[in-house]
Motif scaffolding. Structure first.
Motif, PDB file in Angstrom:
ATOM      1  N   GLU A 109      40.195 -33.242   7.010  1.00  0.00           N
ATOM      2  CA  GLU A 109      40.062 -32.742   8.385  1.00  0.00           C
ATOM      3  C   GLU A 109      38.997 -31.648   8.463  1.00  0.00           C
ATOM      4  O   GLU A 109      38.179 -31.621   9.379  1.00  0.00           O
ATOM      5  CB  GLU A 109      41.415 -32.216   8.891  1.00  0.00           C
ATOM      6  CG  GLU A 109      42.449 -33.311   9.087  1.00  0.00           C
ATOM      7  CD  GLU A 109      43.883 -32.791   9.340  1.00  0.00           C
ATOM      8  OE1 GLU A 109      44.731 -33.617   9.716  1.00  0.00           O
ATOM      9  OE2 GLU A 109      44.138 -31.580   9.162  1.00  0.00           O
ATOM     10  N   ILE A 110      39.013 -30.752   7.470  1.00  0.00           N
ATOM     11  CA  ILE A 110      38.031 -29.657   7.465  1.00  0.00           C
ATOM     12  C   ILE A 110      36.617 -30.220   7.299  1.00  0.00           C
ATOM     13  O   ILE A 110      35.692 -29.837   8.020  1.00  0.00           O
ATOM     14  CB  ILE A 110      38.341 -28.657   6.326  1.00  0.00           C
ATOM     15  CG1 ILE A 110      39.666 -27.928   6.610  1.00  0.00           C
ATOM     16  CG2 ILE A 110      37.224 -27.638   6.160  1.00  0.00           C
ATOM     17  CD1 ILE A 110      40.176 -27.070   5.463  1.00  0.00           C
ATOM     18  N   GLN A 111      36.477 -31.176   6.367  1.00  0.00           N
ATOM     19  CA  GLN A 111      35.152 -31.762   6.132  1.00  0.00           C
ATOM     20  C   GLN A 111      34.590 -32.402   7.391  1.00  0.00           C
ATOM     21  O   GLN A 111      33.418 -32.203   7.723  1.00  0.00           O
ATOM     22  CB  GLN A 111      35.241 -32.837   5.044  1.00  0.00           C
ATOM     23  CG  GLN A 111      35.201 -32.276   3.642  1.00  0.00           C
ATOM     24  CD  GLN A 111      35.378 -33.396   2.608  1.00  0.00           C
ATOM     25  OE1 GLN A 111      35.970 -34.307   2.805  1.00  0.00           O
ATOM     26  NE2 GLN A 111      34.877 -33.353   1.487  1.00  0.00           N
ATOM     27  N   SER A 112      35.442 -33.176   8.101  1.00  0.00           N
ATOM     28  CA  SER A 112      34.880 -33.858   9.269  1.00  0.00           C
ATOM     29  C   SER A 112      34.538 -32.863  10.380  1.00  0.00           C
ATOM     30  O   SER A 112      33.598 -33.071  11.133  1.00  0.00           O
ATOM     31  CB  SER A 112      35.796 -34.980   9.762  1.00  0.00           C
ATOM     32  OG  SER A 112      37.001 -34.437  10.186  1.00  0.00           O
ATOM     33  N   ASP A 113      35.278 -31.725  10.440  1.00  0.00           N
ATOM     34  CA  ASP A 113      34.918 -30.669  11.395  1.00  0.00           C
ATOM     35  C   ASP A 113      33.567 -30.048  11.063  1.00  0.00           C
ATOM     36  O   ASP A 113      32.733 -29.823  11.936  1.00  0.00           O
ATOM     37  CB  ASP A 113      35.957 -29.525  11.353  1.00  0.00           C
ATOM     38  CG  ASP A 113      37.184 -29.847  12.186  1.00  0.00           C
ATOM     39  OD1 ASP A 113      37.214 -30.930  12.786  1.00  0.00           O
ATOM     40  OD2 ASP A 113      38.109 -29.011  12.231  1.00  0.00           O
TER      41      ASP A 113
END
Length: 463
Positions: A109-113
């Motif tokens: 989730e953090i990476q795609s943000d």
């Protein structure tokens, strides 16, 4: 009453802002009716109708304001596109453990943000010891690899120093330990000037510190990510401060206070929420017991045995100074008493909020280094300190603390490979107290405890 009536008579009618069909659907009274009736109700039903309408307005406008904030952030175009590179891969494969399923999910989730079209604003909620810090580090490292600086803000200097050291340690293998900069309020003017220069030139890539990180003297070369602890809800104002420096960094907020999801959405409505709901596999669950004061001598013998085995102990007391009205074990006297009670060779020190920062830091560092075996403290200890060798947490007058706070305190032990224990000593024999403390006895799961606490005490604590 006369003044209130007068004020109401002077008031012009406020235009009703809710359309009629919504009012009918939600069974809400008209606004002006509610305003007058709450002060001068004719009958109980009217009073309840008026109250319902005013409560609705409060929540409605609060959530509306949050939505507005969220939309403003969602409109901020991502000028710092961050993608993890080789260093992140190397770090992941060199960790002595594998990430849990929950950690992997949140990391996705953090990476795609970070690589998305708009700026990240994410809250990561995880129980004590669920491994939030390693995710923060992966995000910071990704920022560095993508050519940006990352900042990590901690609530206290002790914690900032700890974070900086553990980040340097993890980066040793990548020979990147020199790019970590520590910035705190207690540094000398010369040290600060040198740090500012390294931050401005971009030589410092990961900057760890207290609130000092966003003071006006700090100029960043290319700040791409700010990680903060929930003690510093990184608010709109701080974002504006940075935006004023021409920066729109991604924001990652870490929270170790598990809040039931619905409430989290209300309180942190301006952030996207991720939850780490799994603990690392190698952790031994903490053994708990709730006892009355007659158990104390036994507890002391147990503490001596743990210390003899090379472990360390926290003892928490509620008050700092003697208050004759309330018989609560206070830290200073308690420490004196313990020195007489425990075996002679044991080093016992105390820590409380009224000590100078330098003293606190000194004591915490000696405890972390293993020079102090028993630390008697007020709740100043609850925030994030990491001493894997500490295996016993004894809380005096446990009935005086909220469950969520006791759970936070318990999270100071059980961080290493040894079996850890938590002893809650209750000075009260009321049924309610037992019932509350039993919840901690039954479960080590912060989310469960938070929702039980909510049932027992209502949401006042959270707000």
């Amino acid at each position: 009453t006369k003044a209130v009536r007068q004020a109401l008579d002077e008031l012009a009618l406020d235009p009703e802002y809710l359309p009629e069909h919504i009012r009918n659907e939600q069974q809400l009274a008209e606004y002006n009716f509610a305003l007058r009736t709450i002060h001068f109700p004719v009958k109980r039903e009217d009073l309840l109708l008026a109250r319902k309408r005013l409560v609705f307005d409060e929540f409605f406008l609060f959530i509306l304001a949050l939505r507005q904030m969220k939309e403003q952030t969602e409109d901020t175009v991502n000028a710092c596109v961050i993608r993890p590179g080789a260093a992140v891969e190397t770090l992941l494969s060199s960790l002595p453990y594998e990430l849990t399923g929950a950690q992997k999910r949140v990391w996705q989730e953090i990476q795609s943000d970070l690589a998305g079209e708009t700026v990240m604003n994410r809250l990561v909620q995880g129980d004590v010891g669920s491994g939030k810090t390693v995710l923060a580090l992966l995000a910071l490292l990704s920022a560095v690899e993508s050519g940006f600086q990352g900042a990590m803000m901690a609530p206290t200097e002790v914690l900032a120093r700890q974070h900086a050291e553990s980040i340097r340690e993890l980066l040793l293998g990548l020979s990147m330990e020199d790019c970590v900069e520590l910035l705190t309020g207690s540094m000398t003017a010369k040290e600060k000037r040198e740090a500012y220069a390294r931050i401005e030139s971009g030589e410092a890539r990961i900057i760890v510190g207290t609130h000092a990180l966003i003071q006006e003297k700090v100029q960043y070369a290319r700040l791409g990510l700010v990680v903060t602890d929930e003690q510093h809800r990184f608010g709109v104002r701080q974002r504006e401060t940075l935006a004023g420096k021409g920066l729109h960094p991604h924001v990652l907020v870490m929270s170790a206070t598990p809040i039931p999801r619905t409430l989290a959405i209300i309180i942190y409505g301006d952030l996207d929420i991720s939850v780490i709901d799994e603990l690392p596999a190698n952790r031994l669950p903490i053994k708990n017991c709730v006892v009355d004061e007659s158990y104390r001598p036994k507890a002391y013998r147990f503490i001596e045995r743990e210390v003899a085995a090379g472990r360390q102990v926290y003892i928490i007391c509620p008050m700092v100074e003697e208050n004759p009205e309330i018989e609560i074990e206070n830290v200073v006297d308690y420490t004196e008493k313990l020195r007489k009670e425990l075996a002679a060779g044991i080093t016992i020190e105390y820590l409380h909020g009224k000590m100078k920062a330098a003293e606190k830091n000194d004591i915490m560092e000696r405890f972390a280094a293993g020079e102090i075996q028993v630390l008697v403290s007020t709740t100043v200890i609850e925030v994030g300190v990491n001493v894997p060798n500490a295996t016993v947490m004894m809380v005096e007058n446990a009935e005086r603390f909220g469950l969520a706070q006791l759970h936070q305190l318990r999270g100071r032990v059980g961080r290493g490979s040894h079996q850890s224990y938590c002893i809650f000593v209750s000075g009260s024999d009321s049924k309610e107290t037992r019932k509350r403390l039993e919840i901690l006895n039954r479960s080590n799961d912060g989310f469960y405890i938070a929702s039980e606490d909510l049932k027992l005490r209502g949401p006042g604590d959270l707000f």
